[in-house]
Scaffold this motif. Structure first.
Motif, PDB file in Angstrom:
ATOM      1  N   GLY A 196      -6.478   3.203  -8.141  1.00  0.00           N
ATOM      2  CA  GLY A 196      -6.466   3.305  -6.685  1.00  0.00           C
ATOM      3  C   GLY A 196      -6.875   4.694  -6.223  1.00  0.00           C
ATOM      4  O   GLY A 196      -7.660   4.849  -5.273  1.00  0.00           O
TER       5      GLY A 196
ATOM      6  N   GLY B 278      -8.376   1.466  -1.962  1.00  0.00           N
ATOM      7  CA  GLY B 278      -7.608   2.342  -2.846  1.00  0.00           C
ATOM      8  C   GLY B 278      -6.165   2.489  -2.402  1.00  0.00           C
ATOM      9  O   GLY B 278      -5.240   2.495  -3.230  1.00  0.00           O
TER      10      GLY B 278
ATOM     11  N   LEU C 201      -4.229  -0.491  -3.397  1.00  0.00           N
ATOM     12  CA  LEU C 201      -3.956  -0.494  -4.832  1.00  0.00           C
ATOM     13  C   LEU C 201      -2.784   0.429  -5.166  1.00  0.00           C
ATOM     14  O   LEU C 201      -1.932   0.087  -6.004  1.00  0.00           O
ATOM     15  CB  LEU C 201      -5.201  -0.059  -5.608  1.00  0.00           C
ATOM     16  CG  LEU C 201      -6.315  -1.106  -5.742  1.00  0.00           C
ATOM     17  CD1 LEU C 201      -7.563  -0.476  -6.347  1.00  0.00           C
ATOM     18  CD2 LEU C 201      -5.840  -2.273  -6.603  1.00  0.00           C
TER      19      LEU C 201
ATOM     20  N   ALA D 260      -2.544  -5.870  -3.307  1.00  0.00           N
ATOM     21  CA  ALA D 260      -3.934  -5.470  -3.558  1.00  0.00           C
ATOM     22  C   ALA D 260      -4.873  -6.211  -2.607  1.00  0.00           C
ATOM     23  O   ALA D 260      -4.624  -7.352  -2.215  1.00  0.00           O
ATOM     24  CB  ALA D 260      -4.313  -5.754  -5.004  1.00  0.00           C
TER      25      ALA D 260
END
Length: 268
Positions: A151, A206, A209, A221
């Motif tokens: 991420g 990101g 994540l 996610a």
């Protein structure tokens, strides 16, 4: 023979860049329609392929896109293996060439999906691939750390896109001497706007994540479609989504510019 091979790489690369541009232009157009409330939707590259196949002569058009993406994949592998752009074998050069391999593999998967849709053997949207692979990684030893690090890498990639948009070094890859002043100006604007929009999406992906890693929850996610949905859910979301969607459309158009004017350097 070498010259003939180079010509084929050049043609395949340009066909591939045009196909990639079509995919991102469709993503941008659908997101624009969603932002202004005219029936579009936030989607990703797979969703763009689904939009193509529902058009008149959709299977034929999607076949062309799939073939074009194969050309893009082959070009990426030529860049990684033959190094026609002289990236070198130091750490920076190897990292860039590894990036070409990863890009090639991603678009190879997208090309496979296109052909599966054409043949009716799968490739539909069913499921969230970002959540699926996140769940697999989280189940591994140190899975949370791995997802979190990835991420952070994706966020860094997003900021790198901002840097590329600001510096506009992509202009060095274009045959500027073959472009009019107006074409050069608009190519620069489209490239900058498109790269910045992709940077926004990478950062949002990101962040999701990292959240998935912190909570050990793969459902946190998000892929490209999820990132666009998250932007739309923010205060002034439709305006933010519209801006990013216009950027993705610009990126798609800029890929068309690259298909015409990029220096392929395909000597193999």
């Amino acid at each position: 023979m070498r010259q003939q091979s180079s010509q084929w790489v050049d043609r395949l690369a340009r066909f591939g860049l045009a196909s990639k541009g079509i995919v991102y232009a469709i993503i941008g157009l659908l997101a624009i329609r969603a932002a202004v409330g005219t029936g579009g939707k936030t989607t990703d590259t797979r969703g763009a392929l689904e939009a193509i196949i529902t058009q008149p002569f959709g299977k034929f058009l999607l076949t062309l896109v799939g073939i074009g993406l194969i050309g893009y994949v082959l070009w990426r592998f030529v860049q990684a293996i033959k190094d026609p752009e002289n990236k070198g074998s130091d750490a920076k050069g190897l990292l860039q060439r590894l990036g070409y391999v990863i890009s090639g593999l991603i678009y190879a998967g997208l090309s496979l999906t296109a052909f599966q849709m054409v043949l009716g053997t799968g490739g539909g949207s069913g499921g969230n691939s970002a959540q699926d692979w996140t769940a697999k990684v989280l189940s591994q030893p140190f899975g949370q750390w791995l997802v979190g690090l990835f991420g952070a890498f994706i966020i860094g990639l997003g900021f790198y896109h901002f840097y590329k948009a600001y510096k506009a070094k992509f202009r060095q890859k274009l045959k500027l001497n073959q472009m009019s002043q107006t074409e050069e100006t608009w190519a620069t604007r489209l490239g900058r706007f498109g790269l910045a929009a992709r940077g926004v999406n990478f950062i949002v992906i990101g962040l999701f994540l990292i959240q998935a890693a912190r909570q050990a929850d793969p459902n946190q996610a998000r892929g490209l479609a999820g990132a666009l949905q998250a932007l739309a859910a923010q205060p002034y979301g439709p305006w933010i989504l519209l801006l990013v969607a216009l950027g993705l459309l610009s990126y798609g158009i800029y890929m068309g510019v690259e298909a015409r004017y990029r220096r392929i350097l395909a000597a193999i």
